[in-house]
Scaffold this active site. Structure first.
Site, PDB file in Angstrom:
ATOM      1  N   SER A   1      -4.110   5.184  14.085  1.00 33.75           N
ATOM      2  CA  SER A   1      -5.047   6.286  14.305  1.00 33.75           C
ATOM      3  C   SER A   1      -5.815   6.113  15.612  1.00 33.75           C
ATOM      4  O   SER A   1      -6.032   4.995  16.091  1.00 33.75           O
ATOM      5  CB  SER A   1      -6.045   6.376  13.153  1.00 33.75           C
ATOM      6  OG  SER A   1      -5.368   6.497  11.930  1.00 33.75           O
TER       7      SER A   1
HETATM    8  N1  SAH Z   1      -4.554   3.076   8.913  1.00 27.33           N
HETATM    9  C1  SAH Z   1      -3.421   2.920   9.781  1.00 27.33           C
HETATM   10  C2  SAH Z   1      -2.767   4.235  10.175  1.00 27.33           C
HETATM   11  C3  SAH Z   1      -2.082   4.838   9.005  1.00 27.33           C
HETATM   12  S1  SAH Z   1      -0.728   5.908   9.332  1.00 27.33           S
HETATM   13  C4  SAH Z   1      -3.753   2.112  11.009  1.00 27.33           C
HETATM   14  O1  SAH Z   1      -4.906   1.712  11.182  1.00 27.33           O
HETATM   15  O2  SAH Z   1      -2.834   1.836  11.788  1.00 27.33           O
HETATM   16  C5  SAH Z   1      -0.400   6.319   7.637  1.00 27.33           C
HETATM   17  C6  SAH Z   1       0.323   5.250   6.860  1.00 27.33           C
HETATM   18  O3  SAH Z   1       0.343   5.669   5.496  1.00 27.33           O
HETATM   19  C7  SAH Z   1       1.773   5.056   7.274  1.00 27.33           C
HETATM   20  O4  SAH Z   1       1.993   3.711   7.584  1.00 27.33           O
HETATM   21  C8  SAH Z   1       2.570   5.477   6.030  1.00 27.33           C
HETATM   22  O5  SAH Z   1       3.748   4.710   5.832  1.00 27.33           O
HETATM   23  C9  SAH Z   1       1.557   5.234   4.917  1.00 27.33           C
HETATM   24  N2  SAH Z   1       1.758   5.980   3.674  1.00 27.33           N
HETATM   25  C10 SAH Z   1       2.112   7.283   3.510  1.00 27.33           C
HETATM   26  N3  SAH Z   1       2.140   7.588   2.207  1.00 27.33           N
HETATM   27  C11 SAH Z   1       1.775   6.466   1.515  1.00 27.33           C
HETATM   28  C12 SAH Z   1       1.625   6.141   0.131  1.00 27.33           C
HETATM   29  N4  SAH Z   1       1.844   7.041  -0.837  1.00 27.33           N
HETATM   30  N5  SAH Z   1       1.255   4.892  -0.196  1.00 27.33           N
HETATM   31  C13 SAH Z   1       1.019   3.961   0.756  1.00 27.33           C
HETATM   32  N6  SAH Z   1       1.150   4.199   2.078  1.00 27.33           N
HETATM   33  C14 SAH Z   1       1.522   5.432   2.460  1.00 27.33           C
END
Ligand code: SAH
Length: 198
Positions: free
Chosen positions: A52
């Site tokens: 992000s």
């Molecule tokens: N917080 C992260 C950015 C997140 S991007 C950072 O600081 O880099 C969103 C993430 O959510 C992705 O890695 C994706 O694989 C994950 N994601 C999506 N759906 C999900 C679910 N149901 N359970 C766990 N992770 C999930």
């Protein structure tokens, strides 16, 4: 550099600014993205996912009103950067990632940087992590149409939850929820663009 941009954009929680000023964001992004690690933008981390934008990380963290005696849950570990920020501001953090390669890479970075209080779990974050509940704060880093009931249930009384909600394919807004007498109330923060919660 990030801190000056964050302050200029209205981030005022000095603890959040201090942690983000000191954490090496470049450690959390793959080699090709490192030259851009201190620009205020999202970056690709592979597997179709992104780390992000620093402003969004700061705003979500600030909205959660960090509490050094409380525990936090994150859904969507991605790079592990947001989990690291939470790790410096909460007692303990559980972060859940569904993509094993991302979860494993984030766990390795967090352990190399000495984050003993951040636990990376592989699985479906929509189910939360009941073993660690109740949480003072829950951060969902992927967009859905509503707060998954398990996450609402694992949020403690007076706890805060931030999550991007989608209203259409191109239309998302970040909402802050809080629990009063067992019920969630919420308010709009600002429009965002997150990957979907799947
Ligand atoms: N917080 C992260 C950015 C997140 S991007 C950072 O600081 O880099 C969103 C993430 O959510 C992705 O890695 C994706 O694989 C994950 N994601 C999506 N759906 C999900 C679910 N149901 N359970 C766990 N992770 C999930």
């Amino acid at each position: 550099m990030v801190v000056e941009q964050l302050r200029a954009n209205g981030i005022s929680d000095e603890r959040v600014l201090a942690v983000m000023g000191e954490l090496p964001r470049e450690e959390f992004v793959p080699e090709p993205a490192r030259p851009y690690a201190y620009e205020d933008r999202a970056l690709s981390i592979g597997h179709g996912q992104t780390i992000s934008q620093p402003f969004v990380v700061a705003a979500m963290t600030q909205a959660l009103e960090p509490d050094a005696e409380g525990d936090a849950l994150e859904v969507g570990t991605g790079s592990g950067y947001q989990a690291a920020v939470l790790g410096r501001l909460f007692r303990h953090v559980v972060t859940i990632e569904r993509e094993p390669a991302l979860g494993e890479r984030a766990a390795a970075v967090l352990s190399r940087l000495g984050f003993a209080n951040v636990e990376v779990v592989l699985g479906d974050g929509r189910e939360g992590w009941p073993e660690g509940a109740p949480y003072e704060a829950v951060l969902v880093a992927a967009a859905g149409t509503s707060v998954p009931p398990a996450l609402a249930g694992q949020l403690g009384e007076d706890g805060r939850l931030v999550m991007p909600l989608e209203y259409g394919p191109e239309d998302q807004e970040l909402r802050l929820f809080w629990k009063r007498e067992g019920k969630l109330e919420s308010r709009l923060l600002f429009p965002v663009r997150f990957v979907p919660l799947v």
